[in-house]
Scaffold this motif. Structure first.
Motif, PDB file in Angstrom:
ATOM      1  N   VAL A 194      57.328  47.366  34.908  1.00 42.76           N
ATOM      2  CA  VAL A 194      58.055  46.124  34.147  1.00 42.76           C
ATOM      3  C   VAL A 194      57.252  45.166  33.474  1.00 42.76           C
ATOM      4  O   VAL A 194      55.995  45.202  34.322  1.00 42.76           O
ATOM      5  N   VAL A 195      57.927  44.886  32.255  1.00 46.18           N
ATOM      6  CA  VAL A 195      57.114  43.416  32.147  1.00 46.18           C
ATOM      7  C   VAL A 195      57.740  42.310  32.243  1.00 46.18           C
ATOM      8  O   VAL A 195      58.815  42.621  32.120  1.00 46.18           O
ATOM      9  N   ILE A 196      56.749  40.700  32.131  1.00 46.25           N
ATOM     10  CA  ILE A 196      57.909  39.711  32.315  1.00 46.25           C
ATOM     11  C   ILE A 196      58.437  39.034  31.079  1.00 46.25           C
ATOM     12  O   ILE A 196      57.578  39.411  29.665  1.00 46.25           O
ATOM     13  N   VAL A 197      59.792  39.252  30.359  1.00 44.75           N
ATOM     14  CA  VAL A 197      60.213  38.200  29.065  1.00 44.75           C
ATOM     15  C   VAL A 197      60.836  37.156  29.215  1.00 44.75           C
ATOM     16  O   VAL A 197      61.626  36.364  30.269  1.00 44.75           O
ATOM     17  N   ASP A 198      60.064  36.306  28.427  1.00 49.43           N
ATOM     18  CA  ASP A 198      59.961  35.158  28.357  1.00 49.43           C
ATOM     19  C   ASP A 198      60.869  34.098  27.919  1.00 49.43           C
ATOM     20  O   ASP A 198      61.339  35.005  26.356  1.00 49.43           O
ATOM     21  N   GLU A 199      62.189  33.864  28.134  1.00 53.86           N
ATOM     22  CA  GLU A 199      63.420  33.410  27.918  1.00 53.86           C
ATOM     23  C   GLU A 199      62.829  31.731  27.205  1.00 53.86           C
ATOM     24  O   GLU A 199      62.311  31.355  27.222  1.00 53.86           O
ATOM     25  N   PRO A 200      63.608  31.808  25.755  1.00 55.49           N
ATOM     26  CA  PRO A 200      63.123  30.319  24.837  1.00 55.49           C
ATOM     27  C   PRO A 200      63.862  29.364  25.858  1.00 55.49           C
ATOM     28  O   PRO A 200      63.205  28.215  25.899  1.00 55.49           O
ATOM     29  N   ASP A 201      64.451  29.442  26.700  1.00 57.08           N
ATOM     30  CA  ASP A 201      65.389  28.521  27.555  1.00 57.08           C
ATOM     31  C   ASP A 201      64.073  28.012  28.934  1.00 57.08           C
ATOM     32  O   ASP A 201      64.618  26.971  29.455  1.00 57.08           O
ATOM     33  N   GLY A 202      63.001  28.436  28.976  1.00 56.42           N
ATOM     34  CA  GLY A 202      61.804  28.920  29.779  1.00 56.42           C
ATOM     35  C   GLY A 202      61.943  29.528  30.868  1.00 56.42           C
ATOM     36  O   GLY A 202      61.267  29.370  32.017  1.00 56.42           O
ATOM     37  N   SER A 203      63.214  30.148  31.342  1.00 59.09           N
ATOM     38  CA  SER A 203      63.542  30.713  32.460  1.00 59.09           C
ATOM     39  C   SER A 203      62.275  32.298  32.200  1.00 59.09           C
ATOM     40  O   SER A 203      61.735  32.566  31.071  1.00 59.09           O
ATOM     41  N   CYS A 204      61.961  32.845  33.027  1.00 57.91           N
ATOM     42  CA  CYS A 204      61.987  34.416  32.371  1.00 57.91           C
ATOM     43  C   CYS A 204      62.074  35.478  33.556  1.00 57.91           C
ATOM     44  O   CYS A 204      63.110  35.442  34.485  1.00 57.91           O
ATOM     45  N   HIS A 205      62.298  36.531  33.504  1.00 62.14           N
ATOM     46  CA  HIS A 205      62.644  38.249  34.031  1.00 62.14           C
ATOM     47  C   HIS A 205      62.031  38.524  33.981  1.00 62.14           C
ATOM     48  O   HIS A 205      61.186  38.934  33.052  1.00 62.14           O
ATOM     49  N   THR A 206      62.079  39.970  34.406  1.00 55.21           N
ATOM     50  CA  THR A 206      61.554  40.925  33.920  1.00 55.21           C
ATOM     51  C   THR A 206      62.082  42.133  34.057  1.00 55.21           C
ATOM     52  O   THR A 206      63.666  42.564  33.740  1.00 55.21           O
ATOM     53  N   ASN A 207      61.903  43.227  32.941  1.00 63.47           N
ATOM     54  CA  ASN A 207      62.618  44.166  32.831  1.00 63.47           C
ATOM     55  C   ASN A 207      61.850  44.733  32.467  1.00 63.47           C
ATOM     56  O   ASN A 207      60.561  45.572  32.437  1.00 63.47           O
ATOM     57  N   PRO A 208      62.239  46.591  32.580  1.00 66.22           N
ATOM     58  CA  PRO A 208      61.609  48.079  33.032  1.00 66.22           C
ATOM     59  C   PRO A 208      61.549  47.874  31.485  1.00 66.22           C
ATOM     60  O   PRO A 208      62.485  48.050  30.837  1.00 66.22           O
ATOM     61  N   THR A 209      59.981  48.697  31.340  1.00 68.64           N
ATOM     62  CA  THR A 209      59.986  49.542  29.614  1.00 68.64           C
ATOM     63  C   THR A 209      60.507  50.875  29.805  1.00 68.64           C
ATOM     64  O   THR A 209      60.072  51.735  28.245  1.00 68.64           O
ATOM     65  N   CYS A 210      60.408  51.707  30.685  1.00 71.46           N
ATOM     66  CA  CYS A 210      60.536  52.986  30.359  1.00 71.46           C
ATOM     67  C   CYS A 210      61.547  53.694  29.794  1.00 71.46           C
ATOM     68  O   CYS A 210      61.927  54.592  29.387  1.00 71.46           O
TER      69      CYS A 210
END
Length: 173
Positions: A50-66
């Motif tokens: 997983v990497v961290i995805v930074d959203e334009p609204d300032g929130s973030c979440h992880t997302n798998p890359t495989c």
């Protein structure tokens, strides 16, 4: 072929031509030489990738890359495990992982670090009561697999980092 434009750890990588079926994991590792993001199960089940995805609204979440194509990250800003340290200084979470020996083989560590960082950032915005801290950490790290069974150390390291700083201040009495 797809033209990819992405910001990784604050650095813009664009334009880059990539195959439509190229995974984000392969893009990071093969195109950019960023080997901190691991390829574990290849089915987004272990979450070591997983990497961290930074959203334009300032929130973030992880997302798998495989299992996620690099093209699906077009226009996004992400953070990898390489982006935690600043100016050669490890982040508080990285320091806590080292102090508490929260790794064994280290293969899943990047995923746990990224998920822990997202948790800390969420808690900075929405603190939790002291009684709910452990449960919140368990929920955040749930799904991450460690083949060496180092779960307790990962959870304890998150608590020992900045997590206690983001507790709801309860009145003394």
């Amino acid at each position: 072929m797809t033209t990819l434009g992405i910001t990784i750890n604050g650095q813009v990588h664009a334009p880059t031509e990539v195959r439509d079926d190229l995974s984000m994991n392969d893009f990071l590792r093969e195109y950019l030489g960023m080997t901190g993001t691991k390829f574990g199960c290849g089915a987004a089940q272990c979450l070591s990738c997983v990497v961290i995805v930074d959203e334009p609204d300032g929130s973030c979440h992880t997302n798998p890359t495989c299992v996620t194509s690099a093209a699906s990250f077009h226009g996004k800003a992400i953070r990898t495990v390489e982006g935690h340290a600043k100016n050669g200084e490890l982040s508080p979470l990285q320091k806590a992982f080292i102090r508490h020996f929260a790794f064994q083989c280290g293969y899943c560590t990047a995923g746990f670090l990224n998920e822990g960082q997202v948790l800390l950032e969420q808690m900075a915005k929405t603190p939790v009561p002291r009684a709910g801290l452990e449960e919140r950490i368990v929920e955040a790290l749930d799904g991450h697999l460690c083949r060496c069974t180092g779960y307790v150390k990962y959870h304890e390291a998150v608590i020992l980092s900045d997590a206690k700083r983001y507790l709801i201040q309860e009145p003394r009495g």
